[in-house]
Design a protein around this motif. Structure first.
Motif, mmCIF file in Angstrom:
data_model
loop_
_atom_site.group_PDB
_atom_site.id
_atom_site.type_symbol
_atom_site.label_atom_id
_atom_site.label_comp_id
_atom_site.label_asym_id
_atom_site.label_seq_id
_atom_site.Cartn_x
_atom_site.Cartn_y
_atom_site.Cartn_z
ATOM 1 N N UNK A 11 0.896 -1.141 0.052
ATOM 2 C CA UNK A 11 -0.100 0.197 -0.077
ATOM 3 C C UNK A 11 0.947 1.318 0.013
ATOM 4 N N UNK A 12 0.326 2.173 -0.734
ATOM 5 C CA UNK A 12 1.223 3.444 -0.747
ATOM 6 C C UNK A 12 0.203 4.720 -1.131
ATOM 7 N N UNK A 13 0.596 5.779 -0.714
ATOM 8 C CA UNK A 13 -0.246 6.916 -1.211
ATOM 9 C C UNK A 13 -1.226 7.369 -0.267
ATOM 10 N N UNK A 14 -1.712 6.437 0.803
ATOM 11 C CA UNK A 14 -2.665 6.817 1.732
ATOM 12 C C UNK A 14 -2.124 7.434 2.833
ATOM 13 N N UNK A 15 -2.193 8.443 3.139
ATOM 14 C CA UNK A 15 -1.627 9.114 4.376
ATOM 15 C C UNK A 15 -2.534 9.707 5.395
ATOM 16 N N UNK A 16 -3.856 10.129 4.935
ATOM 17 C CA UNK A 16 -4.889 10.396 5.640
ATOM 18 C C UNK A 16 -6.067 9.533 5.731
ATOM 19 N N UNK A 52 -1.818 -14.706 -3.248
ATOM 20 C CA UNK A 52 -2.679 -13.778 -3.653
ATOM 21 C C UNK A 52 -1.821 -12.282 -3.470
ATOM 22 N N UNK A 53 -1.925 -11.444 -4.007
ATOM 23 C CA UNK A 53 -1.267 -10.183 -4.047
ATOM 24 C C UNK A 53 -2.345 -9.234 -3.823
ATOM 25 N N UNK A 54 -2.245 -8.540 -3.122
ATOM 26 C CA UNK A 54 -3.198 -7.433 -2.405
ATOM 27 C C UNK A 54 -2.389 -6.078 -2.547
ATOM 28 N N UNK A 55 -3.080 -4.924 -3.221
ATOM 29 C CA UNK A 55 -2.443 -3.878 -3.381
ATOM 30 C C UNK A 55 -3.692 -2.581 -3.301
ATOM 31 N N UNK A 56 -3.213 -1.457 -2.427
ATOM 32 C CA UNK A 56 -4.307 -0.394 -2.132
ATOM 33 C C UNK A 56 -3.333 0.776 -2.539
ATOM 34 N N UNK A 57 -3.527 1.679 -3.194
ATOM 35 C CA UNK A 57 -2.831 2.771 -3.287
ATOM 36 C C UNK A 57 -3.694 4.279 -3.775
ATOM 37 N N UNK A 58 -3.149 5.223 -3.482
ATOM 38 C CA UNK A 58 -3.746 6.313 -4.287
ATOM 39 C C UNK A 58 -3.271 6.918 -5.195
#
Length: 131
Positions: free
Chosen positions: A32-37, A67-73
């Motif tokens: 995960x990246x880009x989620x700061x707030x 499984x690869x799980x990604x969350x980003x903004x």
């Protein structure tokens, strides 16, 4: 969920993945990246519930070992990618309740989901939500 309420989206997702996949033979990676707030409550809850549904589908139907799980903004969108190395989506015309739940949650927040074959042979689910 308490973890979501108290700690935020990424720690709650880490917790959910550990609890869901930790007792299986499925290896997982969470990036995960880009989620700061914190995000709006309805968006965090939708992402959490959609993630649960996607992971449950991997466990129940995919026969995956990874499984690869990604969350980003990125820009004004939140992107969730769940990719497995399982048997892929069955090509039947009826959609299960889980996939209908995902669609209805996304309808309420103007999000979209796309399912396609994964380069590794399984399924690649991409969720895009404007934030």
């Amino acid at each position: 969920p308490r973890a979501l309420e108290e700690f935020g989206l990424t720690p709650a997702l880490e917790d959910m993945l550990e609890n869901s996949l930790g007792n299986t033979d499925i290896e997982f990676e969470f990036e995960h990246f880009g989620i700061t707030n914190r995000l709006k409550d309805n968006i965090e809850i939708a992402i959490y519930r959609i993630s649960q549904e996607l992971i449950n589908n991997v466990i129940k139907h995919s026969k995956a070992t990874k499984v690869n799980f990604q969350l980003f903004k990125t820009g004004s969108n939140l992107i969730l990618i769940v990719e497995d190395n399982g048997k892929g989506l069955e090509n039947n015309k009826k959609r299960g309740i889980g996939l209908m739940n995902i669609s209805s949650r996304l309808d309420t927040i103007n999000g979209k989901v796309n399912f396609e074959p994964s380069p590794e042979s399984g399924t690649l689910a991409t969720v895009k939500i404007p934030v």
